[in-house]
Structures are given as structure tokens and as C-alpha cells.
Design a protein around this motif. Structure first.
Motif, PDB file in Angstrom:
ATOM      1  N   THR A   1       0.701  -1.130   0.091  1.00 46.49           N
ATOM      2  CA  THR A   1      -0.056   0.033  -0.075  1.00 46.49           C
ATOM      3  C   THR A   1       0.939   1.230   0.090  1.00 46.49           C
ATOM      4  O   THR A   1       0.226   2.332   0.085  1.00 46.49           O
ATOM      5  N   THR A   2       1.978   1.141  -0.293  1.00 44.43           N
ATOM      6  CA  THR A   2       3.036   2.296  -0.291  1.00 44.43           C
ATOM      7  C   THR A   2       3.858   2.300  -1.476  1.00 44.43           C
ATOM      8  O   THR A   2       4.424   1.355  -1.911  1.00 44.43           O
ATOM      9  N   TRP A   3       4.136   3.602  -2.228  1.00 39.80           N
ATOM     10  CA  TRP A   3       4.618   3.577  -3.234  1.00 39.80           C
ATOM     11  C   TRP A   3       5.862   4.713  -3.135  1.00 39.80           C
ATOM     12  O   TRP A   3       5.550   5.879  -3.127  1.00 39.80           O
ATOM     13  N   SER A   4       7.206   4.089  -2.894  1.00 40.32           N
ATOM     14  CA  SER A   4       8.004   5.013  -2.632  1.00 40.32           C
ATOM     15  C   SER A   4       9.409   4.380  -3.222  1.00 40.32           C
ATOM     16  O   SER A   4      10.337   3.732  -2.605  1.00 40.32           O
ATOM     17  N   PRO A   5       9.743   4.438  -4.364  1.00 42.79           N
ATOM     18  CA  PRO A   5      10.899   4.076  -5.063  1.00 42.79           C
ATOM     19  C   PRO A   5      12.003   4.871  -4.664  1.00 42.79           C
ATOM     20  O   PRO A   5      12.079   5.973  -4.604  1.00 42.79           O
ATOM     21  N   SER A   6      13.255   4.151  -4.787  1.00 42.64           N
ATOM     22  CA  SER A   6      14.366   4.853  -4.170  1.00 42.64           C
ATOM     23  C   SER A   6      15.465   4.338  -4.916  1.00 42.64           C
ATOM     24  O   SER A   6      15.984   3.259  -4.838  1.00 42.64           O
ATOM     25  N   PHE A   7      16.040   5.031  -5.917  1.00 40.36           N
ATOM     26  CA  PHE A   7      17.158   4.844  -6.634  1.00 40.36           C
ATOM     27  C   PHE A   7      18.469   4.534  -5.828  1.00 40.36           C
ATOM     28  O   PHE A   7      18.758   5.182  -4.864  1.00 40.36           O
ATOM     29  N   SER A   8      19.383   3.496  -6.289  1.00 40.67           N
ATOM     30  CA  SER A   8      20.624   3.280  -5.695  1.00 40.67           C
ATOM     31  C   SER A   8      21.408   4.845  -5.654  1.00 40.67           C
ATOM     32  O   SER A   8      21.546   5.345  -6.530  1.00 40.67           O
ATOM     33  N   GLY A   9      22.114   4.751  -4.572  1.00 43.40           N
ATOM     34  CA  GLY A   9      22.844   5.935  -4.344  1.00 43.40           C
ATOM     35  C   GLY A   9      22.134   7.293  -3.861  1.00 43.40           C
ATOM     36  O   GLY A   9      22.816   8.076  -3.396  1.00 43.40           O
ATOM     37  N   ARG A  10      20.740   7.110  -3.511  1.00 41.66           N
ATOM     38  CA  ARG A  10      19.844   8.188  -2.905  1.00 41.66           C
ATOM     39  C   ARG A  10      19.610   7.744  -1.479  1.00 41.66           C
ATOM     40  O   ARG A  10      18.814   8.516  -0.945  1.00 41.66           O
ATOM     41  N   GLY A  11      20.010   6.657  -1.373  1.00 42.42           N
ATOM     42  CA  GLY A  11      19.492   6.221   0.164  1.00 42.42           C
ATOM     43  C   GLY A  11      18.347   5.429   0.499  1.00 42.42           C
ATOM     44  O   GLY A  11      17.191   5.906  -0.539  1.00 42.42           O
ATOM     45  N   GLY A  12      18.157   4.886   1.310  1.00 42.61           N
ATOM     46  CA  GLY A  12      16.797   4.125   1.776  1.00 42.61           C
ATOM     47  C   GLY A  12      16.420   2.969   0.940  1.00 42.61           C
ATOM     48  O   GLY A  12      17.270   2.554   0.150  1.00 42.61           O
ATOM     49  N   SER A  13      15.245   2.309   1.027  1.00 47.18           N
ATOM     50  CA  SER A  13      14.966   1.345   0.155  1.00 47.18           C
ATOM     51  C   SER A  13      13.549   1.530  -0.329  1.00 47.18           C
ATOM     52  O   SER A  13      12.749   2.290   0.129  1.00 47.18           O
ATOM     53  N   SER A  14      13.483   0.648  -1.589  1.00 45.79           N
ATOM     54  CA  SER A  14      12.266   0.987  -2.330  1.00 45.79           C
ATOM     55  C   SER A  14      11.168   0.391  -1.653  1.00 45.79           C
ATOM     56  O   SER A  14      11.072  -0.939  -1.268  1.00 45.79           O
ATOM     57  N   GLU A  15       9.828   1.073  -1.754  1.00 47.31           N
ATOM     58  CA  GLU A  15       8.723   0.353  -1.379  1.00 47.31           C
ATOM     59  C   GLU A  15       7.862   0.406  -2.762  1.00 47.31           C
ATOM     60  O   GLU A  15       7.365   1.423  -3.070  1.00 47.31           O
ATOM     61  N   LEU A  16       7.585  -0.721  -3.341  1.00 46.91           N
ATOM     62  CA  LEU A  16       6.921  -0.643  -4.845  1.00 46.91           C
ATOM     63  C   LEU A  16       5.395  -1.207  -4.475  1.00 46.91           C
ATOM     64  O   LEU A  16       5.162  -2.255  -5.220  1.00 46.91           O
ATOM     65  N   GLY A  17       4.634  -0.554  -3.897  1.00 48.80           N
ATOM     66  CA  GLY A  17       3.375  -1.447  -3.778  1.00 48.80           C
ATOM     67  C   GLY A  17       2.461  -0.803  -4.787  1.00 48.80           C
ATOM     68  O   GLY A  17       2.314   0.605  -4.848  1.00 48.80           O
ATOM     69  N   PHE A  18       1.587  -1.780  -5.595  1.00 45.40           N
ATOM     70  CA  PHE A  18       0.854  -1.499  -6.749  1.00 45.40           C
ATOM     71  C   PHE A  18      -0.714  -0.942  -6.221  1.00 45.40           C
ATOM     72  O   PHE A  18      -1.275  -0.212  -7.175  1.00 45.40           O
ATOM     73  N   VAL A  19      -0.743  -1.172  -4.999  1.00 46.41           N
ATOM     74  CA  VAL A  19      -2.361  -0.766  -4.653  1.00 46.41           C
ATOM     75  C   VAL A  19      -2.684   0.687  -4.971  1.00 46.41           C
ATOM     76  O   VAL A  19      -3.848   1.164  -5.654  1.00 46.41           O
ATOM     77  N   PRO A  20      -1.880   1.552  -4.414  1.00 47.38           N
ATOM     78  CA  PRO A  20      -2.180   3.091  -4.419  1.00 47.38           C
ATOM     79  C   PRO A  20      -2.313   3.668  -6.050  1.00 47.38           C
ATOM     80  O   PRO A  20      -3.114   4.340  -6.316  1.00 47.38           O
ATOM     81  N   LEU A  21      -1.517   2.938  -6.755  1.00 49.89           N
ATOM     82  CA  LEU A  21      -1.398   3.398  -8.151  1.00 49.89           C
ATOM     83  C   LEU A  21      -2.748   2.864  -8.831  1.00 49.89           C
ATOM     84  O   LEU A  21      -3.350   3.519  -9.621  1.00 49.89           O
ATOM     85  N   LEU A  22      -3.208   1.667  -8.685  1.00 49.74           N
ATOM     86  CA  LEU A  22      -4.427   1.083  -9.148  1.00 49.74           C
ATOM     87  C   LEU A  22      -5.660   1.595  -8.637  1.00 49.74           C
ATOM     88  O   LEU A  22      -6.511   2.112  -9.375  1.00 49.74           O
ATOM     89  N   TRP A  23      -5.643   2.239  -7.267  1.00 47.90           N
ATOM     90  CA  TRP A  23      -6.553   2.937  -6.841  1.00 47.90           C
ATOM     91  C   TRP A  23      -6.810   3.987  -7.569  1.00 47.90           C
ATOM     92  O   TRP A  23      -7.991   4.454  -7.949  1.00 47.90           O
ATOM     93  N   GLY A  24      -5.615   5.066  -7.830  1.00 46.25           N
ATOM     94  CA  GLY A  24      -5.761   6.166  -8.545  1.00 46.25           C
ATOM     95  C   GLY A  24      -6.132   6.107  -9.947  1.00 46.25           C
ATOM     96  O   GLY A  24      -6.996   6.896 -10.367  1.00 46.25           O
ATOM     97  N   THR A  25      -5.932   4.983 -10.500  1.00 49.11           N
ATOM     98  CA  THR A  25      -6.173   4.799 -11.732  1.00 49.11           C
ATOM     99  C   THR A  25      -7.885   4.340 -12.025  1.00 49.11           C
ATOM    100  O   THR A  25      -8.432   5.117 -12.755  1.00 49.11           O
ATOM    101  N   LEU A  26      -8.319   3.656 -11.092  1.00 45.58           N
ATOM    102  CA  LEU A  26      -9.730   3.153 -11.094  1.00 45.58           C
ATOM    103  C   LEU A  26     -10.520   4.533 -10.529  1.00 45.58           C
ATOM    104  O   LEU A  26     -11.653   4.714 -11.054  1.00 45.58           O
ATOM    105  N   TYR A  27     -10.058   5.196  -9.751  1.00 49.49           N
ATOM    106  CA  TYR A  27     -10.886   6.379  -9.255  1.00 49.49           C
ATOM    107  C   TYR A  27     -10.833   7.381 -10.346  1.00 49.49           C
ATOM    108  O   TYR A  27     -12.228   8.052 -10.459  1.00 49.49           O
ATOM    109  N   ILE A  28      -9.904   7.638 -10.901  1.00 44.29           N
ATOM    110  CA  ILE A  28      -9.876   8.758 -11.969  1.00 44.29           C
ATOM    111  C   ILE A  28     -10.768   8.293 -12.929  1.00 44.29           C
ATOM    112  O   ILE A  28     -11.788   8.834 -13.696  1.00 44.29           O
TER     113      ILE A  28
END
Length: 490
Positions: free
Chosen positions: A239-266
Motif C-alpha cells: 500500500t506504499t509507493w516509494s521508489p528509491s534509486f541506488s545512491g539516494r539512500g533508503g529502500s524502495s517500497e513498490l506497492g501497486f495498490v495506490p496506483l491501481l486505486w488512483g487509476t480506477l478512481y479517475i
């Protein structure tokens, strides 16, 4: 030799071959077309086809394969230690192509002789100064290794183009001579020409099929590679979409649910706007409008389908967003914080979808047999009762198919969402907040200098594959419903 010159030479040979083949066939028949097996034009067409077809096929394949082969050869000669820190071989090859284009530009403008441009032992500073003198931007990160690779790239490219010209023009000449020598009165030219054209048509149809297969396979392979690096359960249920490229710190959270929700809502808001307006417009045009009004209104509605989506996006950003903000923002109801929101994109996308729903529904309603209308009116029903109780129920399967096709179009929309809905991936029921969709994130993940071997870039293919499956299911369902409807009333 430039590709344009090769094409012009082949077309000229084909035109000459048409005239000469026709004349040779007539000469063999004593000038009487009745003694020929086929019409004289078929003999000329045979020479022209054999001159063009095989040479053009080889030319197209060569233009596709040559850059791949050359890039692989140049990249294989670049030592791994020469790749700059924080870069990749793919990014270095983009620099190589850019410098090679600069060398071609320098030679064409006379700022450098061809030997110096191709000499891998040329002084780096001298070549760099000459390129800078004609306005070719190299950047500080271009070093001698890139220059040497660019010179080799340019040399191999020139050699490849030379061999391509020889092979393609040789095939054209061979086809010309072979077909010309066969042009006599007993040659079955019509059979050969029609068979060749049939195979060309089959090839054209096969290109469309193979292109579809290639797109699907590229999505499948890259999606499989992504799920080798990232958990599919976290992707589909996160439920979290937070990509983080290498060298920028942190780890990526690539959850599809919020993107699907935004797509269906619009998409839901867009359909809530387009379906009633489009359906009512279709009912009016097919049942109430006169011929003169229909001839004016239908083309005007369909003009909306021809407007580029980037124009709709600018309309959402510059007009609809500020208008909604003035009503629902801090100066009004206080529900909206910025002009980019789900409601902004949904309203504009709904306007874009009106002609899809209207045109398809209009054709479907007009396909209802006139006997059903006459029978209803003959039993005493009014016009409006006939529309509500006879025509719409009969056309309902086709109308549902039109709505599903419009829904698949809404799900795949990108530019309106990018400019009108914002880029926030969140789960919210507030239509006046900024959200984003799957297509918008595909664009953002593949934009910039990213390593395509990382999950942050490969996730775009996983998103594309998921969206492809969703829209494919909607299209199959819509086509099934429409086909069933047509079988009933055709």
C-alpha cells in the motif's frame, strides 16, 4: 551512400523496369497483346516488383540489425574499468553515439577531414576543440575512451552503410535482370504478380501480429526479471509507493495498490461524466434529431476525439484546475488545496471520452431493427416510451460494450493524468486530492538516467504488464458483448 539515394535509385530502376518489361513482352508477341498470356501491365509490374521487393526487404532488415551489431562490437571493446563511476555501459554508449553524431556533423560542415574523424589515434584535445568550434556540446564527462569508441562506431557505421548500398543495389539489379529476361509472351506474369502481392499482404498482416507478440514478450521477460529481484506479494498487495534509486539512500517500497486505486478512481469519475452525456447525445442524434441537425452535431461531437491528449492535459492544468480551486479551494469550500486533483483529471478525461461513448452508442442504437420501433408505436406507445422500453433494452449489450471500451481507454490515459491529477501515490476517498495512476508512474520510472537492471526501472514493465492484462480483459469482454449483440440483429 545515404538511404534516401538508395531508395530513389531502386524506385527509378523499378519504373524503368516496368516500361522495359512491358515493351519486351509486347515485342515477343509481335506487338499484338492478344498473343500474350497476361495483360501487358502485368509484365511491367513483374519487373518492378522483383526490382523493389527483395531489395527493400534487405534494406529494412539491414537498417534494423546494423545499429545493434555495431553497438555490441563497440561495447565489447570498452574495458569495464573505463566505465565512469556512477554510470553504466548503456549510458556510456549514449555518449559514444552523441560524439559520433558530432563527428559526422564536423565532417559535413568541413571543420574536420574524414581521416581525422575516423583516426582513433587522433589527439583528444584537438578533436574536442574542433567539435566545440562548431557548437557540438560534449560535456566534461567525455574522455579519450569515449572519443575512441565514437571514432570506431563511426568507422563501422560508414563501412556498414557502404556494404548495405552494394548489397541492396545488387539485389535490385539482379531482380531487374531476372524479371526482364522472363518477360516473354508465354510467361504467366499475372499469376506471379498476384501471388507476390498475396504474400506481401500476408507479410503485412504478420508484421502486425509479430509486433503484438514482441510487445507482450518484452513485457513478460522484463516483468519476470523484476519479480526475480522484488517480491510479487509486496508489489501486488503493498500500500506504499516509494521508489528509491541506488545512491539516494533508503529502500524502495513498490506497492501497486495506490496506483491501481488512483487509476480506477479517475476512470470512474471520467465514466460518470462521459457515459450519461454520451448516451443522451446518442439517443438524441439517433431518435430525435433531424437529418440536418444530425449532419452538424455528430461531426462536432466527434471533433473531441481528434484533439491531442496533451491539449486536454493543458486544458486541465490551466483552466479546469484553477476553476475548481476557486470553488472548492480555500476561497470557497476549503476542500481543495491545489488545482491538480482527481476531480480535475476525471472531468477532463470524461470530456475526452464523450465521443467514444456517443459514436459507438449511436451506431448501436441505429442498428436496432426499425420493425421493433414500428411495432411499439403501433401498439400505442409514445416515442419516449419506445426509446425507454424497447430501443434501449435491445441496444443494451452493445452500449455496455461501448462503455467498457471507453473504460479501457480511460485506464490507459497518461498526459491528462500527468498534468491534471498530480504525482502523489496515495489511498484516499477525497476526489479533490492529488493522486496518480499506473501510466503516469510508468513514464516517471523510465525518465532520467536510470539503470535498467534495477527494480526501480524494471517495475515499469511490471506496471505495464498488469495494466495490459486489465485493459485486455476489458476489451475482450466488450468485444464479446458487442459480437453477441451483432449476431442477434444482423
Amino acid at each position: 551512400m545515404p538511404v534516401l539515394w538508395i531508395v530513389i535509385i531502386i524506385l527509378a530502376m523499378a519504373a524503368i523496369g516496368y516500361v522495359m518489361g512491358r515493351q519486351r513482352a509486347l515485342a515477343s508477341a509481335g506487338g499484338d497483346p492478344r498473343n500474350l498470356h497476361s495483360l501487358p501491365s502485368y509484365y511491367g509490374s513483374s519487373v518492378a516488383i522483383f526490382t523493389m521487393v527483395f531489395s527493400f526487404l534487405v534494406l529494412i532488415v539491414w537498417l534494423i540489425v546494423q545499429p545493434i551489431v555495431i553497438e555490441n562490437q563497440v561495447a565489447a571493446n570498452i574495458p569495464p574499468e573505463m566505465v565512469r563511476e556512477g554510470s553504466t555501459l548503456g549510458l556510456m554508449m549514449s555518449d559514444v553515439r552523441r560524439v559520433a553524431d558530432g563527428l559526422d556533423q564536423a565532417v559535413s560542415q568541413g571543420a574536420m577531414d574524414p581521416e581525422a574523424a575516423s583516426n582513433i589515434r587522433a589527439e583528444f584535445t584537438d578533436v574536442r576543440d574542433r567539435l566545440g568550434a562548431i557548437g557540438v556540446a560534449l560535456g566534461s564527462d567525455v574522455g579519450p575512451a569515449v572519443l575512441r569508441a565514437a571514432q570506431r562506431y563511426r568507422s563501422l557505421n560508414a563501412t556498414g552503410h557502404m556494404f548495405m548500398a552494394v548489397v541492396v543495389l545488387g539485389l535490385a539489379a539482379a531482380g531487374f535482370i531476372l524479371a526482364y529476361l522472363r518477360s516473354h509472351k508465354d510467361f504467366r506474369a499475372r499469376n506471379v504478380v498476384e501471388t507476390t502481392i498475396r504474400y506481401l499482404l500476408i507479410g503485412a498482416a504478420s508484421i502486425a501480429i509479430l509486433t503484438t507478440i514482441g510487445i507482450v514478450l518484452s513485457l513478460v521477460f522484463n516483468t519476470w526479471e523484476f519479480f526475480r529481484l522484488y517480491s510479487w506479494t509486496e508489489f501486488f498487495f503493498g500500500t506504499t509507493w516509494s521508489p528509491s534509486f541506488s545512491g539516494r539512500g533508503g529502500s524502495s517500497e513498490l506497492g501497486f495498490v495506490p496506483l491501481l486505486w488512483g487509476t480506477l478512481y479517475i476512470s470512474f469519475i471520467a465514466l460518470a461524466v462521459s457515459v450519461p452525456i454520451g448516451l443522451f447525445a446518442a439517443i438524441y442524434l439517433s431518435e430525435y434529431a433531424g437529418p440536418h441537425m444530425r449532419a452538424i452535431a455528430k461531426p462536432l461531437i466527434e471533433v473531441l476525439a481528434g484533439i491531442p491528449t496533451i491539449v486536454y492535459g493543458l486544458f486541465a492544468l490551466l483552466t479546469v484546475g484553477p476553476m475548481l480551486l476557486s470553488v472548492f479551494g480555500e476561497g470557497g469550500l476549503g476542500w481543495m488545496q491545489a488545482g491538480t486533483a482527481v476531480m480535475t483529471a476525471g472531468l477532463v478525461m470524461g470530456i475526452m471520452l464523450i465521443p467514444f461513448v456517443s459514436s459507438l452508442s449511436d451506431d448501436i442504437i441505429n442498428a436496432v431493427p426499425q420493425a421493433m420501433r414500428d411495432g411499439s408505436l403501433g401498439l400505442g406507445a409514445t416515442h419516449s416510451e419506445t426509446v425507454r422500453q424497447v430501443i434501449l433494452p435491445a441496444a443494451l449489450p452493445g452500449i455496455v460494450g461501448a462503455i467498457l471500451l471507453a473504460a479501457s481507454r480511460a485506464i490507459g490515459e497518461t498526459m491528462i493524468v500527468v498534468l491534471g491529477a498530480g504525482a502523489a501515490a496515495k489511498l484516499s476517498l477525497n476526489p479533490f486530492e492529488a493522486m496518480t495512476t499506473v501510466t503516469a508512474k510508468i513514464v516517471s520510472q523510465l525518465t532520467g538516467d536510470s539503470d535498467f537492471a534495477s527494480p526501480e526501472a524494471l517495475v515499469a514493465f511490471a506496471l505495464g504488464m498488469t495494466l495490459f492484462v486489465i485493459t485486455l480483459g476489458l476489451n475482450i469482454l466488450a468485444l464479446y458483448i458487442v459480437r453477441k449483440y451483432r449476431e442477434q440483429y444482423d
